[in-house]
Design an enzyme around this catalytic site. Structure first.
Site, PDB file in Angstrom:
ATOM      1  N   CYS A  11      64.034  44.122  20.562  1.00 57.83           N
ATOM      2  CA  CYS A  11      62.495  43.692  20.057  1.00 57.83           C
ATOM      3  C   CYS A  11      62.847  43.837  18.997  1.00 57.83           C
ATOM      4  O   CYS A  11      63.714  43.963  18.009  1.00 57.83           O
ATOM      5  CB  CYS A  11      61.747  44.684  20.842  1.00 57.83           C
ATOM      6  N   CYS A  85      62.003  39.013  20.209  1.00 57.44           N
ATOM      7  CA  CYS A  85      62.547  38.895  19.118  1.00 57.44           C
ATOM      8  C   CYS A  85      62.679  37.397  18.590  1.00 57.44           C
ATOM      9  O   CYS A  85      63.164  37.143  17.433  1.00 57.44           O
ATOM     10  CB  CYS A  85      63.527  39.655  18.832  1.00 57.44           C
ATOM     11  N   CYS A  89      67.507  36.481  17.553  1.00 57.38           N
ATOM     12  CA  CYS A  89      68.424  36.963  18.561  1.00 57.38           C
ATOM     13  C   CYS A  89      69.566  35.968  18.530  1.00 57.38           C
ATOM     14  O   CYS A  89      69.374  34.829  18.873  1.00 57.38           O
ATOM     15  CB  CYS A  89      68.014  37.235  19.831  1.00 57.38           C
TER      16      CYS A  89
END
Length: 135
Positions: A11, A85, A89
């Site tokens: 996250c 995120c 990512c």
């Protein structure tokens, strides 16, 4: 996937959702799964409301520290679970990705974090059942 799969929870701040998910998976899976967590912009400390909510169910995450998402960590994980995120990512072909749409507990009190904690538990239980079928 290996006999002991690795799961990476990601996250933004690595202070709430991903830490609670990692705590649940460690608690429920024991040493059968390698548990990792990281954030695209890690906070300095784990969210106190997340710590309190997890403590209420007997899981201590006070020893955890938010960590920056590293390319090598993501690359070597079998399952990557993202939680808000976005594009930060990394994506690796052949990896299993799950994107869990969960409310961000940042800035919320423990009363608001409890339902998030409980939703994370349900998702972790489902993930663990799926992992046990594939290993």
């Amino acid at each position: 996937m290996s006999a002991r799969p690795s799961v990476l929870f990601v996250c933004v701040h690595n202070a709430g959702r991903s830490q609670m998910a990692a705590g649940w998976l460690r608690h429920l899976a024991g040493d059968t799964v390698e548990v990792r967590s990281a954030g695209s912009a890690p906070a300095d400390t784990v969210n106190p409301a997340a710590v309190q909510a997890m403590r209420e169910v007997g899981i201590d995450i006070t020893d955890q520290t938010p960590r920056r998402l590293e390319y090598a960590t993501a690359e070597s994980s079998d399952v990557i679970v993202t939680m808000g995120c976005g594009d930060t990512c990394p994506v690796f072909p052949g990896k299993r990705y799950d994107d869990w749409q969960l409310e961000d507990p940042a800035g919320k009190g423990v009363d608001a974090v409890r339902p998030i904690r409980d939703e994370i538990r349900a998702r972790v239980e489902k993930l663990l059942a799926e992992l046990s079928q594939t290993t």
